[in-house]
Design a protein around this motif. Structure first.
Motif, PDB file in Angstrom:
ATOM      1  N   ASN A 170       0.215  -1.229  61.244  1.00 19.16           N
ATOM      2  CA  ASN A 170       1.738  -1.169  61.249  1.00 19.16           C
ATOM      3  C   ASN A 170       2.322   0.009  60.875  1.00 19.16           C
ATOM      4  OD1 ASN A 170       1.988  -4.036  61.936  1.00 19.16           O
ATOM      5  ND2 ASN A 170       1.340  -4.518  59.860  1.00 19.16           N
ATOM      6  N   THR A 171       1.661   1.184  60.670  1.00 19.12           N
ATOM      7  CA  THR A 171       2.209   2.357  60.011  1.00 19.12           C
ATOM      8  C   THR A 171       1.578   3.531  61.047  1.00 19.12           C
ATOM      9  OG1 THR A 171       0.878   2.704  58.443  1.00 19.12           O
ATOM     10  CG2 THR A 171       2.612   1.393  57.931  1.00 19.12           C
ATOM     11  N   THR A 172       2.287   4.553  61.066  1.00 13.69           N
ATOM     12  CA  THR A 172       1.841   5.940  61.932  1.00 13.69           C
ATOM     13  C   THR A 172       2.271   7.051  60.852  1.00 13.69           C
ATOM     14  OG1 THR A 172       2.043   4.964  63.811  1.00 13.69           O
ATOM     15  CG2 THR A 172       1.502   7.414  63.751  1.00 13.69           C
ATOM     16  N   ARG A 173       0.892   7.617  60.141  1.00 14.18           N
ATOM     17  CA  ARG A 173       1.358   8.757  59.168  1.00 14.18           C
ATOM     18  C   ARG A 173       1.529   9.956  59.676  1.00 14.18           C
ATOM     19  NH1 ARG A 173       0.077   9.485  53.462  1.00 14.18           N
ATOM     20  NH2 ARG A 173      -0.661   7.413  53.110  1.00 14.18           N
ATOM     21  N   ILE A 174       2.252  10.824  59.647  1.00 12.61           N
ATOM     22  CA  ILE A 174       2.197  12.448  59.852  1.00 12.61           C
ATOM     23  C   ILE A 174       1.614  13.129  58.788  1.00 12.61           C
ATOM     24  CG2 ILE A 174       3.792  14.381  60.483  1.00 12.61           C
ATOM     25  CD1 ILE A 174       3.575  12.275  62.678  1.00 12.61           C
ATOM     26  N   ASN A 175       0.363  13.283  58.823  1.00  8.72           N
ATOM     27  CA  ASN A 175      -0.657  13.368  57.708  1.00  8.72           C
ATOM     28  C   ASN A 175      -0.399  15.063  57.268  1.00  8.72           C
ATOM     29  OD1 ASN A 175      -2.518  13.022  55.689  1.00  8.72           O
ATOM     30  ND2 ASN A 175      -4.042  13.558  56.880  1.00  8.72           N
ATOM     31  N   THR A 176       0.845  15.544  56.790  1.00 13.55           N
ATOM     32  CA  THR A 176       0.939  16.891  56.133  1.00 13.55           C
ATOM     33  C   THR A 176       2.175  16.958  55.288  1.00 13.55           C
ATOM     34  OG1 THR A 176       1.013  19.209  56.474  1.00 13.55           O
ATOM     35  CG2 THR A 176       1.996  17.769  58.118  1.00 13.55           C
ATOM     36  N   ALA A 214       6.483   1.511  60.971  1.00 12.42           N
ATOM     37  CA  ALA A 214       7.014   2.587  60.223  1.00 12.42           C
ATOM     38  C   ALA A 214       6.111   3.867  60.495  1.00 12.42           C
ATOM     39  CB  ALA A 214       7.040   2.104  58.695  1.00 12.42           C
ATOM     40  N   TRP A 215       7.053   4.876  60.363  1.00 16.90           N
ATOM     41  CA  TRP A 215       6.634   6.263  60.402  1.00 16.90           C
ATOM     42  C   TRP A 215       6.592   6.595  58.835  1.00 16.90           C
ATOM     43  CZ3 TRP A 215       4.837   8.000  64.836  1.00 16.90           C
ATOM     44  CH2 TRP A 215       5.467   7.423  66.134  1.00 16.90           C
ATOM     45  N   LEU A 216       5.614   7.110  58.570  1.00 14.91           N
ATOM     46  CA  LEU A 216       5.224   7.771  57.050  1.00 14.91           C
ATOM     47  C   LEU A 216       5.160   9.361  57.349  1.00 14.91           C
ATOM     48  CD1 LEU A 216       4.518   4.978  56.645  1.00 14.91           C
ATOM     49  CD2 LEU A 216       3.238   5.605  54.971  1.00 14.91           C
ATOM     50  N   THR A 217       5.942   9.969  56.633  1.00 11.96           N
ATOM     51  CA  THR A 217       5.865  11.421  56.977  1.00 11.96           C
ATOM     52  C   THR A 217       5.320  12.158  55.567  1.00 11.96           C
ATOM     53  OG1 THR A 217       7.436  11.722  58.661  1.00 11.96           O
ATOM     54  CG2 THR A 217       6.881  13.731  57.504  1.00 11.96           C
ATOM     55  N   GLY A 218       4.264  12.616  55.629  1.00 11.14           N
ATOM     56  CA  GLY A 218       3.530  13.305  54.138  1.00 11.14           C
ATOM     57  C   GLY A 218       2.307  13.015  54.188  1.00 11.14           C
ATOM     58  N   SER A 219       1.418  13.869  53.603  1.00  8.27           N
ATOM     59  CA  SER A 219       0.050  13.289  53.355  1.00  8.27           C
ATOM     60  C   SER A 219      -0.002  12.723  51.952  1.00  8.27           C
ATOM     61  CB  SER A 219      -0.890  14.459  52.978  1.00  8.27           C
ATOM     62  OG  SER A 219      -0.290  15.705  52.321  1.00  8.27           O
TER      63      SER A 219
END
Length: 439
Positions: free
Chosen positions: A64-70, A376-381
């Motif tokens: 249910n989430t996608t992380r922008i991993n930085t 949800a989008w998550l932005t951050g490592s």
């Protein structure tokens, strides 16, 4: 995280890696906006598993989430750009690209009003004097088409940037434009006028935010990336003349939405704004509640506001410890699953955020295939949003049975309390109907 990978446990994250995404990510560090001590051949800090993940697994997804991993704003802006504009054909290339300095957060925030129109393109980050190679490479990949109604402009440079930045863009063959201002209120007025000139109309509604309180004003960035309303700036006890001038163009008929409590924009300023039109304040007691209030607000008379009070929506989570990442994530409200901004903390959702997310949790009657679904989008490592926090968000977004029974009627859902805080508390509420029991 290294232990997580070695163990081969994929209990929450499905890793989606696109090779070659950020081969020049070390260049952003050279510009002072990324991690220091990078190996210039590998683009990694020596011995750093985290930096290897940033380079090699830029996207990390759970169900249910996608992380922008930085957590590097320059890299984050590039990854958001790659996520939304695949640039494989004219249909998914941007019209133009906005270049801004994230250290001038007021300028970068107000510039988001140009993301949807006229640009249909991302904001990429530069520093005052030059553009990182990774960002130049992204400009080349995007190859913006140029906006016909904006004289074919392909790149818009905003804020007080050195002429060398524009020279770098022009060497790529792109047609440029510049929007500058002597202070935040002045540049916000210029964005308002620029939009009106290109669109040939002046939006009647505006958001008024504090130029001194990023955490209270930032939630505006997702809305103005999505809709035509601009952001104009005030101080706590003063309306700058540039803002007054922009409001005067509405000839007393403006719909003015103050974003933030009286602690950041005073009742005195609210009263003074009434001479320019109707004034509404959208506010919460702290930055978390303030962002929630904006996500929930809807003016049915003007159609302004997200109005998200039911299931079936998307959210953009950014840690309040790294608010500048919200600037990079702003385009998530323009394309794909449009999303308002919610602040969170590194290791868990604050109680107010948890309560709001639970209030819009999707429920099915007979089968989870019915939907609706949240995402949800998550932005951050993981240094700003931990894996545990991602897991909590993922669980709270999961669709559950309306009746409380399990998937296919196999058993009933249990009341599973939220893990205790270190001080022994539970965060003030229980996590009812945990999806692991109901599915």
């Amino acid at each position: 995280m290294r232990k997580f990978i070695k163990a081969g446990i994929v209990s929450i994250a499905t890793v989606l890696a696109l090779s070659g995404c950020l081969n020049n990510s070390n260049n952003s560090s050279e510009d002072g906006m990324g991690s220091q001590g990078m190996d210039h051949q590998t683009g990694q800090a020596p011995g750093s598993a985290q930096n290897q993940l940033v380079t090699n697994t830029p996207w990390i997804a759970s169900k249910n989430t996608t992380r922008i991993n930085t957590s590097d704003p320059v890299e984050a802006a590039i990854l958001v750009s790659r996520t939304l504009w695949m640039a494989t054909s004219d249909d998914n290339r941007p019209g133009s690209v906005i270049l801004a300095n994230p250290e001038e957060w007021q300028t970068a925030l107000a510039a988001a009003d140009l993301i949807h129109h006229p640009s249909n393109g991302p904001v990429l980050f530069v520093n005052q004097e030059r553009i990182a190679d990774s960002t130049l490479n992204e400009l080349k990949r995007l190859n913006p088409k140029g906006v016909e109604m904006n004289n074919g402009i392909q790149v818009i440079l905003v804020g007080n940037l050195d002429p060398k930045v524009e020279e770098q863009v022009k060497r790529l063959g792109f047609k440029t434009d510049k929007i500058e201002g002597s202070n935040p209120a002045a540049v916000a007025k210029e964005f308002d006028a620029y939009y009106a000139k290109v669109a040939q109309e002046i939006p009647s509604s505006v958001i008024v935010g504090s130029m001194d309180s990023m955490e209270y004003t930032m939630p505006a960035v997702n809305w103005i990336s999505h809709m035509p309303e601009p952001l104009l700036y005030v101080k706590k006890d003063e309306i700058p003349q540039e803002t007054a001038g922009a409001l005067q163009t509405r000839e007393g008929k403006a719909n003015i939405y103050i974003l933030g409590p009286e602690s950041v924009i005073s009742a005195q300023v609210e009263e003074q704004l009434k001479q320019y039109g109707r004034v509404v304040r959208i506010a919460g007691n702290d930055p978390f509640e303030n962002a929630i209030a904006f996500a929930k607000y809807k003016d049915k008379g003007t159609d302004f506001g997200w109005g998200i009070t039911t299931p079936g929506h998307n959210f953009s989570f950014v840690s309040l410890d790294s608010p500048v990442l919200a600037l990079a994530a702003a385009p998530f409200s323009h394309l794909g699953k449009h999303a308002p901004l919610l602040w969170t903390s590194k290791d868990r959702m604050p109680d107010s955020v948890m309560s709001y997310v639970m209030s819009v949790r999707p429920k099915y009657k007979d089968s989870p295939t019915e939907g609706p679904y949240n995402h949800a989008w998550l932005t951050g490592s993981e240094d700003v949003i931990s894996l545990a926090a991602q897991g909590e968000i993922d669980s709270m977004l999961e669709i559950v049975s309306e009746s409380g029974e399990g998937h296919g009627g196999h058993g009933t859902a249990s009341e599973t309390p939220r893990p205790a805080n270190p001080d022994g508390g539970t965060g003030g509420h229980d996590s009812h109907n945990m999806p692991g029991m109901e599915h």
